[in-house]
Enzyme design. Structure first.
Site, PDB file in Angstrom:
ATOM      1  CE  LYS A 143      -3.985  -2.126   0.986  1.00  0.00           C
ATOM      2  NZ  LYS A 143      -3.833  -3.565   0.791  1.00  0.00           N
TER       3      LYS A 143
HETATM    4  C1  LIG Z   1      -4.295  -4.797   0.165  1.00  0.00           C
HETATM    5  C2  LIG Z   1      -3.400  -5.962   0.135  1.00  0.00           C
HETATM    6  C3  LIG Z   1      -3.371  -6.606  -1.018  1.00  0.00           C
HETATM    7  C4  LIG Z   1      -4.593  -6.796  -2.090  1.00  0.00           C
HETATM    8  O1  LIG Z   1      -4.464  -5.956  -3.043  1.00  0.00           O
HETATM    9  P1  LIG Z   1      -5.722  -5.240  -4.051  1.00  0.00           P
HETATM   10  O2  LIG Z   1      -5.060  -4.261  -4.762  1.00  0.00           O
HETATM   11  O3  LIG Z   1      -6.957  -5.039  -3.288  1.00  0.00           O
HETATM   12  O4  LIG Z   1      -6.160  -6.511  -4.848  1.00  0.00           O
HETATM   13  C5  LIG Z   1      -2.755  -8.044  -1.045  1.00  0.00           C
HETATM   14  N1  LIG Z   1      -1.810  -8.246  -0.175  1.00  0.00           N
HETATM   15  C6  LIG Z   1      -1.540  -7.096   0.828  1.00  0.00           C
HETATM   16  C7  LIG Z   1      -0.456  -7.413   1.812  1.00  0.00           C
HETATM   17  C8  LIG Z   1      -2.463  -6.129   0.664  1.00  0.00           C
HETATM   18  O5  LIG Z   1      -2.228  -5.305   1.918  1.00  0.00           O
END
Ligand SMILES: *Cc1c(COP(=O)(O)O)cnc(C)c1O
Length: 499
Positions: free
Chosen positions: A112
């Site tokens: 993120k």
């Molecule tokens: C948010 C997240 C995901 C999923 O990503 P999306 O863009 O929502 O598909 C996968 N792994 C981790 C560690 C995340 O924080």
């Protein structure tokens, strides 16, 4: 370049407006009117530059109302010195044709950060271009990763405040410590005595409540959103697929114009894999987009059958950031694959809201089949994969990345593994240390989450990220818990803002 809404393609707004407002008033998501092209010559040129230059050139194609100088300031503010070494998103060769794209070297150890370090810079400039100098208040409901990444991104960014609500029993010990020790003069964190859905519902209500908006206006403030449907979070994610391909060119893995890679993404809200789809549409030579899910496999079923059906059991898994049954960003893919047919997209989304289900038409099913492959695995298989990959390659992966590694091996069994493949790695293994430790250690030594970081370090030899190691000694700044009703949450917001 203009942006339109997935639910009404007569809408026309600028990139800055799309970023400042987050979502279209018709409930649709903002999408670019046309996806810009990336030529082979441009690819050769970006391959010679570093991550920040790559970001400026890719973002410049989408955010045409930002000057190159503005984009450079945003990108420098986001990525300079905040992602460990020089390499913001390194590609690690773990085994034959398997290249792990590590997206978690940022301040909160989850992918993120790649978008949430940049978004505050884009958002404050977007608000300046479109609104009237108001202070922006970001409200976030989090199940763990997003809240901390948003706090770190917005910390001490002039012209912004950020308030995060998390479910008091719903986050891991490390995630909680990350949030309650958050530094910065413009941040607030509060637990709620409910679950994630309560937090999410409360935040949505406060966000759209006219009385609260009027209170904020008195203090020259306005709400904005940092959630994953904001175009300002999606655009930065396109960059790292192009960057990874460029790295493979530089390593000599990709030798000729048009040589393809496959991409595997552990998926929740469909944002990360959608960014890979946009990169492919721009002209990046991507073969298959492989969508990996955990036991919440609504996307596996959808991509295989064309039927989206959220009426199913919700599983709490060891990969919690993928525990999701409504993948919001899928709407953007459907818009594109239906030939920008916003009426059809609106029909599907209305059906989803009313019945929890929709089925796309044959043209969209055929397009999906051509582009995607989908698979899933349960917790047992996820943990087994962490153990196997560590034993055979000495590569330690977190629980989300392990879902992708597992699903990729399923793909290889069916189609072979001749194509170089980029596997998106979305979190540091230390962020989910209890589960990862149980997968690689023979016996359980401790119940303390912080002691587990050290144990995992002893077992694996992989360094503990400094931002997690430092947590233990940090002072708690936010220890309040409020009720799970909107009124209590609203009162907390106004108090934190000094209104
Ligand atoms: C948010 C997240 C995901 C999923 O990503 P999306 O863009 O929502 O598909 C996968 N792994 C981790 C560690 C995340 O924080």
């Amino acid at each position: 370049m203009n942006y339109t809404s997935t639910r009404d393609n007569s809408v026309k707004v600028s990139a800055a407006y799309a970023i400042a407002t987050g979502i279209s008033p018709d409930g649709g998501l903002y999408v670019p009117e046309a996806i810009p092209a990336l030529s082979y010559e441009e690819l050769l040129a970006v391959a010679k530059t570093d991550y920040r230059d790559r970001a400026v050139s890719v973002l410049g194609k989408y955010l045409t109302d930002f000057t190159e100088e503005e984009l450079r300031e945003c990108v420098d503010g986001a990525y300079t010195g905040k992602f460990g070494g020089e390499d913001v998103a390194p590609v690690v060769d773990i085994a034959e044709n398997r290249f792990v794209l590590e997206l978690w070297h940022g301040p909160t150890c989850a992918f993120k950060d790649m978008a949430l370090q940049l978004l505050p810079h884009l958002l404050t400039r977007s608000v300046k271009k479109t609104c009237d100098g108001k202070e922006i208040v970001i409200l976030v409901a989090t199940s763990g990763d997003t809240g901390k990444a948003a706090l770190e991104g917005f910390k001490d960014v002039p012209g912004t405040r950020i308030i995060v609500f998390y479910p008091v029993e719903g986050v891991s010990a490390i995630q909680k410590k990350q949030m309650v020790t958050q530094e910065g003069g413009n941040v607030g964190v509060c637990a709620i005595s409910g679950n994630f859905d309560d937090a999410q519902t409360g935040v949505k209500r406060i966000f759209t409540d006219p009385e609260t908006a009027a209170e904020l206006a008195k203090g020259n403030m306005a709400f904005s959103s940092a959630n994953s449907i904001n175009w300002g979070r999606l655009a930065p994610q396109i960059v790292y697929y192009i960057s990874a391909y460029a790295d493979l060119m530089n390593k000599g893995v990709i030798k000729n114009k048009g040589d393809e890679v496959n991409v595997v993404v552990p998926t929740g809200n469909f944002g990360n894999i959608l960014a890979a789809y946009y990169a492919k549409k721009m002209g990046l030579p991507i073969g298959k987009l492989i969508c990996a899910s955990n036991a919440n496999n609504v996307l596996t079923d959808f991509l295989r059958t064309g039927v989206y059906d959220r009426n199913r059991h919700f599983y709490t898994t060891v990969s919690p950031s993928m525990d999701i049954l409504i993948s919001s960003n899928l709407e953007r893919l459907l818009y594109d694959l239906s030939g920008c047919d916003s009426a059809r997209v609106k029909g599907w989304m209305d059906s989803l809201a009313a019945t929890g289900r929709y089925e796309v038409d044959d043209d969209v099913k055929a397009a999906i089949k051509e582009l995607f492959w989908a698979g899933c695995c349960d917790d047992e298989a996820t943990l087994a994969t962490i153990g196997e990959v560590f034993a055979s390659q000495h590569y330690l992966s977190d629980t989300h990345t392990a879902v992708a590694l597992n699903v990729y091996e399923q793909y290889v069994k069916e189609f072979g593994g001749d194509v170089p493949t980029i596997i998106a790695s979305t979190a540091s293994p230390y962020k989910f240390a209890p589960a990862v430790l149980s997968a690689v250690a023979r016996e359980k030594i401790t119940d303390d989450d912080f002691a587990m970081l050290e144990n995992l370090n002893e077992v694996s030899g992989v360094a503990i990220p400094a931002s997690l190691a430092d947590l233990k000694g940090k002072a708690v700044r936010f220890d309040s818990v409020c009720g799970n009703d909107t009124q209590s949450m609203r009162a907390t917001v106004l108090e934190m803002l000094g209104l």
